[in-house]
Scaffold this motif. Structure first.
Motif, short mmCIF file in Angstrom:
data_model
loop_
_atom_site.label_atom_id
_atom_site.label_comp_id
_atom_site.label_asym_id
_atom_site.label_seq_id
_atom_site.Cartn_x
_atom_site.Cartn_y
_atom_site.Cartn_z
N SER A 76 0.81 -1.19 0.00
CA SER A 76 0.00 0.00 0.00
C SER A 76 0.86 1.26 0.00
N SER A 77 2.09 1.15 0.46
CA SER A 77 2.97 2.32 0.49
C SER A 77 3.26 2.83 -0.92
N PHE A 78 3.22 1.92 -1.90
CA PHE A 78 3.47 2.32 -3.28
C PHE A 78 2.37 3.26 -3.79
N ILE A 79 1.18 3.13 -3.23
CA ILE A 79 0.08 4.01 -3.62
C ILE A 79 -0.02 5.19 -2.66
N MET A 80 0.14 4.92 -1.37
CA MET A 80 -0.01 5.96 -0.36
C MET A 80 1.07 7.03 -0.44
N CYS A 81 2.29 6.64 -0.76
CA CYS A 81 3.40 7.60 -0.76
C CYS A 81 3.18 8.74 -1.76
N PRO A 82 2.95 8.45 -3.04
CA PRO A 82 2.71 9.57 -3.96
C PRO A 82 1.45 10.36 -3.60
N THR A 83 0.43 9.67 -3.14
CA THR A 83 -0.82 10.36 -2.77
C THR A 83 -0.58 11.32 -1.61
N GLU A 84 0.09 10.85 -0.58
CA GLU A 84 0.39 11.70 0.57
C GLU A 84 1.32 12.85 0.19
N HIS A 85 2.29 12.56 -0.66
CA HIS A 85 3.24 13.60 -1.08
C HIS A 85 2.53 14.71 -1.85
N ILE A 86 1.67 14.34 -2.77
CA ILE A 86 0.93 15.32 -3.56
C ILE A 86 -0.01 16.12 -2.66
N LYS A 87 -0.69 15.44 -1.76
CA LYS A 87 -1.60 16.12 -0.84
C LYS A 87 -0.85 17.14 0.02
N THR A 88 0.31 16.74 0.53
CA THR A 88 1.10 17.63 1.37
C THR A 88 1.61 18.83 0.58
N LYS A 89 2.07 18.59 -0.64
CA LYS A 89 2.54 19.70 -1.50
C LYS A 89 1.41 20.69 -1.75
N GLN A 90 0.21 20.18 -2.01
CA GLN A 90 -0.93 21.06 -2.26
C GLN A 90 -1.29 21.86 -1.01
N GLN A 91 -1.20 21.25 0.16
CA GLN A 91 -1.51 21.96 1.39
C GLN A 91 -0.49 23.05 1.68
N LEU A 92 0.77 22.78 1.37
CA LEU A 92 1.82 23.75 1.64
C LEU A 92 1.86 24.87 0.60
N ASN A 93 1.48 24.56 -0.63
CA ASN A 93 1.52 25.53 -1.73
C ASN A 93 0.15 25.61 -2.40
N ALA A 94 -0.82 26.10 -1.67
CA ALA A 94 -2.20 26.10 -2.15
C ALA A 94 -2.37 26.88 -3.46
N THR A 95 -1.62 27.93 -3.65
CA THR A 95 -1.79 28.74 -4.86
C THR A 95 -0.95 28.25 -6.04
N MET A 96 -0.02 27.36 -5.78
CA MET A 96 0.89 26.90 -6.83
C MET A 96 0.25 25.86 -7.75
N TYR A 97 -0.69 25.07 -7.22
CA TYR A 97 -1.29 23.98 -7.99
C TYR A 97 -2.79 24.21 -8.14
N ARG A 98 -3.29 23.98 -9.35
CA ARG A 98 -4.72 24.14 -9.62
C ARG A 98 -5.54 22.99 -9.04
N ASN A 99 -5.01 21.77 -9.14
CA ASN A 99 -5.70 20.58 -8.65
C ASN A 99 -4.67 19.46 -8.48
N SER A 100 -5.14 18.28 -8.10
CA SER A 100 -4.23 17.15 -7.85
C SER A 100 -3.49 16.71 -9.11
#
Length: 106
Positions: free
Chosen positions: A1-25
């Motif tokens: 499950s880490s193979f799926i969770m890792c990119p998902t968590e990483h993308i989610k965290t990046k979006q939370q930290l840089n809300a204006t930098m990304y339009r969507n996932s």
């Protein structure tokens, strides 16, 4: 499950930290992959695996033991296999998160 969770968590965290930098996932995924490649999407894999492994061990161990216990008392409680699975899953999930949540905060 880490193979799926890792990119998902990483993308989610990046979006939370840089809300204006990304339009969507999808945009965040594209930007991370373009800039850092496959390795960039899987940044934090070891930490994710360390978090997931104990959680699954606790979850499945607790789930199986509780389900077996409930099924053994089947005749006394008139507990169906479905009900035993639901109850065991709920308790196992709560217990595993209680154990793993402090690791998740680190």
């Amino acid at each position: 499950s880490s193979f799926i969770m890792c990119p998902t968590e990483h993308i989610k965290t990046k979006q939370q930290l840089n809300a204006t930098m990304y339009r969507n996932s999808f945009h965040a995924t594209q930007q991370i992959f373009t800039t850092h490649g496959f390795v960039g999407l899987n940044r934090g894999f070891v930490a994710t695996a360390i978090r997931q492994s104990p959680g699954f061990c606790v979850y499945f161990g607790t789930y199986e033991r509780l389900k077996d216990s409930l099924m053994q008392t089947h005749n006394k409680l008139k507990c169906s296999q479905l009900l035993a699975s639901i109850l065991a899953g709920g308790f196992a999930g709560s217990f595993s998160w209680a154990i793993v949540y402090p690791i998740d905060l680190i």
